[in-house]
Design an enzyme around this catalytic site. Structure first.
Site, PDB file in Angstrom:
ATOM      1  N   LYS A 173       0.894  -1.181   0.000  1.00 53.66           N
ATOM      2  CA  LYS A 173       0.000   0.000   0.000  1.00 53.66           C
ATOM      3  C   LYS A 173       0.924   1.221   0.000  1.00 53.66           C
ATOM      4  O   LYS A 173       1.526   1.565   1.009  1.00 53.66           O
ATOM      5  CB  LYS A 173      -0.860  -0.015   1.265  1.00 53.66           C
ATOM      6  CG  LYS A 173      -2.179   0.732   1.170  1.00 53.66           C
ATOM      7  CD  LYS A 173      -2.112   2.179   0.777  1.00 53.66           C
ATOM      8  CE  LYS A 173      -1.837   3.108   1.935  1.00 53.66           C
ATOM      9  NZ  LYS A 173      -1.757   4.528   1.529  1.00 53.66           N
ATOM     10  N   GLU A 246       9.627   1.387  10.535  1.00 50.90           N
ATOM     11  CA  GLU A 246      10.697   2.323  10.167  1.00 50.90           C
ATOM     12  C   GLU A 246      10.090   3.707  10.238  1.00 50.90           C
ATOM     13  O   GLU A 246       9.338   4.107   9.349  1.00 50.90           O
ATOM     14  CB  GLU A 246      11.187   2.042   8.736  1.00 50.90           C
ATOM     15  CG  GLU A 246      11.800   0.671   8.519  1.00 50.90           C
ATOM     16  CD  GLU A 246      13.196   0.560   9.120  1.00 50.90           C
ATOM     17  OE1 GLU A 246      13.703   1.554   9.675  1.00 50.90           O
ATOM     18  OE2 GLU A 246      13.763  -0.534   9.042  1.00 50.90           O
ATOM     19  N   CYS A 280      14.008  10.728   5.890  1.00 50.24           N
ATOM     20  CA  CYS A 280      13.985  10.304   7.289  1.00 50.24           C
ATOM     21  C   CYS A 280      15.359  10.482   7.915  1.00 50.24           C
ATOM     22  O   CYS A 280      15.484  10.719   9.102  1.00 50.24           O
ATOM     23  CB  CYS A 280      13.522   8.856   7.396  1.00 50.24           C
ATOM     24  SG  CYS A 280      14.466   7.712   6.381  1.00 50.24           S
ATOM     25  N   GLU A 378      10.081  16.382  14.206  1.00 53.99           N
ATOM     26  CA  GLU A 378      10.608  16.155  12.857  1.00 53.99           C
ATOM     27  C   GLU A 378      10.135  17.302  11.961  1.00 53.99           C
ATOM     28  O   GLU A 378       8.957  17.638  11.957  1.00 53.99           O
ATOM     29  CB  GLU A 378      10.091  14.814  12.323  1.00 53.99           C
ATOM     30  CG  GLU A 378      10.806  14.379  11.081  1.00 53.99           C
ATOM     31  CD  GLU A 378      10.346  13.005  10.594  1.00 53.99           C
ATOM     32  OE1 GLU A 378       9.139  12.729  10.663  1.00 53.99           O
ATOM     33  OE2 GLU A 378      11.201  12.229  10.145  1.00 53.99           O
TER      34      GLU A 378
HETATM   35  P1  NDP Z   1       2.594   8.623   7.116  1.00 56.74           P
HETATM   36  O1  NDP Z   1       2.765   7.967   8.417  1.00 56.74           O
HETATM   37  O2  NDP Z   1       1.620   9.726   7.010  1.00 56.74           O
HETATM   38  O3  NDP Z   1       2.178   7.557   6.006  1.00 56.74           O
HETATM   39  C1  NDP Z   1       2.941   6.420   5.730  1.00 56.74           C
HETATM   40  C2  NDP Z   1       2.046   5.389   5.048  1.00 56.74           C
HETATM   41  O4  NDP Z   1       1.060   4.931   5.962  1.00 56.74           O
HETATM   42  C3  NDP Z   1       1.274   5.953   3.862  1.00 56.74           C
HETATM   43  O5  NDP Z   1       1.159   4.945   2.882  1.00 56.74           O
HETATM   44  C4  NDP Z   1      -0.056   6.280   4.484  1.00 56.74           C
HETATM   45  O6  NDP Z   1      -1.093   6.350   3.564  1.00 56.74           O
HETATM   46  C5  NDP Z   1      -0.230   5.088   5.398  1.00 56.74           C
HETATM   47  N1  NDP Z   1      -1.184   5.297   6.493  1.00 56.74           N
HETATM   48  C6  NDP Z   1      -1.691   6.450   6.987  1.00 56.74           C
HETATM   49  N2  NDP Z   1      -2.515   6.187   8.033  1.00 56.74           N
HETATM   50  C7  NDP Z   1      -2.532   4.843   8.196  1.00 56.74           C
HETATM   51  C8  NDP Z   1      -3.178   3.955   9.123  1.00 56.74           C
HETATM   52  N3  NDP Z   1      -3.958   4.402  10.107  1.00 56.74           N
HETATM   53  N4  NDP Z   1      -2.966   2.645   9.003  1.00 56.74           N
HETATM   54  C9  NDP Z   1      -2.133   2.165   8.050  1.00 56.74           C
HETATM   55  N5  NDP Z   1      -1.491   2.954   7.147  1.00 56.74           N
HETATM   56  C10 NDP Z   1      -1.687   4.277   7.221  1.00 56.74           C
HETATM   57  O7  NDP Z   1       4.038   9.100   6.657  1.00 56.74           O
HETATM   58  P2  NDP Z   1       4.408   9.903   5.348  1.00 56.74           P
HETATM   59  O8  NDP Z   1       3.918   9.208   4.128  1.00 56.74           O
HETATM   60  O9  NDP Z   1       4.054  11.336   5.540  1.00 56.74           O
HETATM   61  O10 NDP Z   1       5.992   9.736   5.330  1.00 56.74           O
HETATM   62  C11 NDP Z   1       6.837  10.565   6.023  1.00 56.74           C
HETATM   63  C12 NDP Z   1       7.294   9.919   7.310  1.00 56.74           C
HETATM   64  O11 NDP Z   1       7.931   8.692   7.023  1.00 56.74           O
HETATM   65  C13 NDP Z   1       8.315  10.750   8.041  1.00 56.74           C
HETATM   66  O12 NDP Z   1       8.032  10.743   9.415  1.00 56.74           O
HETATM   67  C14 NDP Z   1       9.609  10.023   7.765  1.00 56.74           C
HETATM   68  O13 NDP Z   1      10.608  10.240   8.731  1.00 56.74           O
HETATM   69  C15 NDP Z   1       9.162   8.617   7.740  1.00 56.74           C
HETATM   70  N6  NDP Z   1      10.119   7.806   7.010  1.00 56.74           N
HETATM   71  C16 NDP Z   1      10.875   6.906   7.708  1.00 56.74           C
HETATM   72  C17 NDP Z   1      11.837   6.169   7.057  1.00 56.74           C
HETATM   73  C18 NDP Z   1      12.652   5.151   7.785  1.00 56.74           C
HETATM   74  O14 NDP Z   1      13.194   4.301   7.107  1.00 56.74           O
HETATM   75  N7  NDP Z   1      12.762   5.177   9.092  1.00 56.74           N
HETATM   76  C19 NDP Z   1      12.109   6.356   5.632  1.00 56.74           C
HETATM   77  C20 NDP Z   1      11.243   7.307   5.002  1.00 56.74           C
HETATM   78  C21 NDP Z   1      10.291   7.994   5.689  1.00 56.74           C
HETATM   79  P3  NDP Z   1      -1.494   7.792   2.947  1.00 56.74           P
HETATM   80  O15 NDP Z   1      -0.245   8.469   2.505  1.00 56.74           O
HETATM   81  O16 NDP Z   1      -2.330   7.392   1.824  1.00 56.74           O
HETATM   82  O17 NDP Z   1      -2.169   8.536   4.054  1.00 56.74           O
END
Ligand code: NDP
Length: 532
Positions: A173, A246, A280, A378
């Site tokens: 997803k 992650e 990240c 962040e």
């Molecule tokens: P989000 O947490 O908003 O979303 C991540 C994913 O989860 C998206 O596909 C999102 O869908 C989905 N999602 C949202 N709500 C739910 C839920 N309740 N249940 C299951 N899935 C859900 O993060 P971002 O996309 O904004 O990404 C940025 C974040 O990711 C930053 O905090 C960054 O630091 C972190 N990150 C961490 C990395 C690591 O390796 N540690 C690497 C890269 C990023 P949708 O977008 O459709 O809402």
């Protein structure tokens, strides 16, 4: 009781859009997958998985090699798509998305067979010497992968490749902002010969992600924010679903008093602004020894002034747009909070509306203090907040004063000193004299401590996350009863005391006496006479 997200996931007709963040151009609209559709997708994956596992790792790796060749052929189209959908400069898309995935495939092709092989487990306990033990690595079954928009290809692809090679079926997803990139990943994997039901993408929003979490998957690999990660961990806990999380970071950079100022400033500027700060692993807090503070700031401001902000399709662009206006507002409010509390804005600190709605100028802040939001939350935008420190002790304390622990960096001309300090920083990865690039080392595990997550992706440890470990033990003397089976009694107790002495008593004499007593147990049935 159903949560709002679960209710939403049942509703059909919810729409998401893929939009070019540089221009606002609508690239494509999608209907979100509903909960029943997610369940049906997972079911198809479950049915397809056994044959995939049966195929064997060498055949699966052949398909990964084909995928690697196809990706290399289509590297430009893929990088252009990422630039259009996520905004980053084309050359960054080539390096941090395409190259990272090509190399992740190389790592698996070269190592996965050996790493997934059974491992012998030699037994040290004398009583167990007649046994032969092995660790066996088995696929989980169906692995769900929920991925973010900031590295829409590399994160989804590296996790998926590891899961697939280990014999799992995968359902991804992607973020609602980057569905097209995930669909391109699917089309490359399918063209390489990976069966359609073994690798599937479901597009949708957060509710679709929640539906995948609640579906009949066997493990979930989630990359995203801490807040979503916590919701996922709660949902997973209810049914003990194993998860890798992650999550976000607030990575500190420590510039020690013997660092090369020009090099460290270049590292800071790139580390803070790469992917417009939406990484990240980006530098989110920069601590500089007081003796270098002013020259370091001067170098950062000078280097920032040379950067070109614009559309990522232009080869001259260094920094593209942020993903959405909402992201910009968060960055803006953190910068304003810092400014109000006395931080000096030495560069940037403003939107660039002449370029489009999502552009923010790369920003250097001096005199940031630990209480400011910019030093705690962040930021996920192109901001480099800088603070002086007095001693190495001070630097370590400041670095560890955070709820996050994804990565960190130490800058020094003395590698031994840098490594010693690195060991004291609470983070999943600490680099000495570099930032961010650990993500491109396919052998290196990636993941955080504290609120930055649980588990690892990439490298051997990432591959291990994709398998269940079974301990398999076979007895070499199946025709002989074990001495510890029933038949307890005075003699047997003395024999076993002898066994313990043989192995653990101090002094050769006591050990030998223990051996003599223990030897009686080898006669086996002698003890039964004591059973009434
Ligand atoms: P989000 O947490 O908003 O979303 C991540 C994913 O989860 C998206 O596909 C999102 O869908 C989905 N999602 C949202 N709500 C739910 C839920 N309740 N249940 C299951 N899935 C859900 O993060 P971002 O996309 O904004 O990404 C940025 C974040 O990711 C930053 O905090 C960054 O630091 C972190 N990150 C961490 C990395 C690591 O390796 N540690 C690497 C890269 C990023 P949708 O977008 O459709 O809402």
């Amino acid at each position: 009781m159903l949560t709002d997200l679960q209710i939403a996931a049942n509703v059909s007709g919810r729409k998401i859009a893929s939009v070019n963040p540089a221009t606002g151009e609508l690239l494509r609209e999608f209907e979100c997958a509903t909960e029943p559709e997610v369940q049906a997708t997972v079911e198809r994956a479950r049915v397809a998985q056994p044959a995939w596992a049966e195929l064997g790792i060498r055949r699966r790796l052949d398909l990964v090699s084909k995928f690697q060749r196809l990706l290399h052929q289509k590297k430009s189209e893929l990088a252009q798509l990422v630039t259009r959908e996520a905004g980053k400069p084309y050359v960054e898309a080539l390096l941090t998305e395409v190259l990272v995935v090509l190399d992740a495939a190389r790592f698996l092709i070269e190592n996965a067979y050996r790493m997934l092989r059974d491992d012998p487990v030699p037994h040290g306990n004398l009583a167990m010497k007649t046994k032969s033990g092995h660790l066996v690595r088995e696929p989980y079954g169906v692995i769900g992968i929920i991925s973010p928009w900031n590295y829409p290809f590399s994160i989804a692809a590296t996790d998926s490749l590891a899961a697939l090679v280990a014999g799992n079926a995968v359902v991804v997803k992607p973020s609602e902002f980057t569905s097209l990139t995930a669909m391109e990943l699917a089309s490359l994997l399918h063209e390489a010969g990976i069966p359609e039901d073994v690798f599937q993408v479901i597009v949708g929003d957060g509710a679709t992600g929640a539906a995948l979490t609640n579906a009949a998957i066997d493990k979930l690999v989630f990359t995203g924010s801490v807040s979503t990660g916590k919701r996922i961990a709660q949902a997973a806990a209810a049914r003990l679903l194993p998860v890798v999380l992650e999550l976000g970071g607030k990575d500190p950079m420590l510039v020690l008093d013997d660092a090369n100022v020009e090099i460290a400033a270049s590292g800071a500027v790139w580390g803070a602004f790469v992917n417009a700060g939406q990484a990240c692993l980006s530098v989110e807090r920069c601590y500089v020894h007081r003796s270098l503070y002013e020259p370091f700031l001067e170098a950062c401001v000078r280097k920032t002034g040379e950067l070109r902000v614009g559309n990522g399709t232009d080869p001259e662009t260094d920094i593209g747009p942020l993903i959405r206006e909402r992201q910009l507002r968060n960055v803006e409010s953190q910068v304003e909070d810092a400014r109000a509390q006395g931080a000096r804005v030495l560069a940037g600190g403003k939107r660039l509306p002449e370029l489009g709605a999502n552009f923010y100028a790369p920003t250097v802040l001096a005199d940031a203090t630990p209480g400011m939001r910019i030093m705690r939350e962040e930021t996920f935008g192109p901001v480099l907040p800088v603070t002086p420190f007095e001693s190495d002790e001070d630097a370590v304390r400041l670095a560890n004063d955070s709820e996050y622990g994804l990565a960190a960096s130490v800058w020094t001309s003395d590698r031994t000193r840098g490594e010693a300090l690195a060991r004291r920083v609470q983070a999943g990865t600490v680099m000495v004299n570099d930032v961010v690039s650990c993500f491109g080392i396919s052998e290196a595990p990636h993941g955080g401590v504290k609120a930055s997550g649980i588990g690892r992706s990439h490298g051997r440890l990432g591959l291990e996350e994709m398998v269940r470990i079974k301990y398999l033990d076979a007895d070499r003397l199946p025709g002989v009863e074990k001495v510890w089976w029933y038949g307890y009694g005075k003699n047997f107790t003395r024999q076993m005391e002898g066994l313990l002495d043989l192995q653990f008593a101090r002094g050769l004499g006591r050990r030998l006496r223990g051996a003599v007593r223990a030897a009686g147990a080898l006669k086996g049935k002698h003890r039964r006479s004591e059973i009434k």
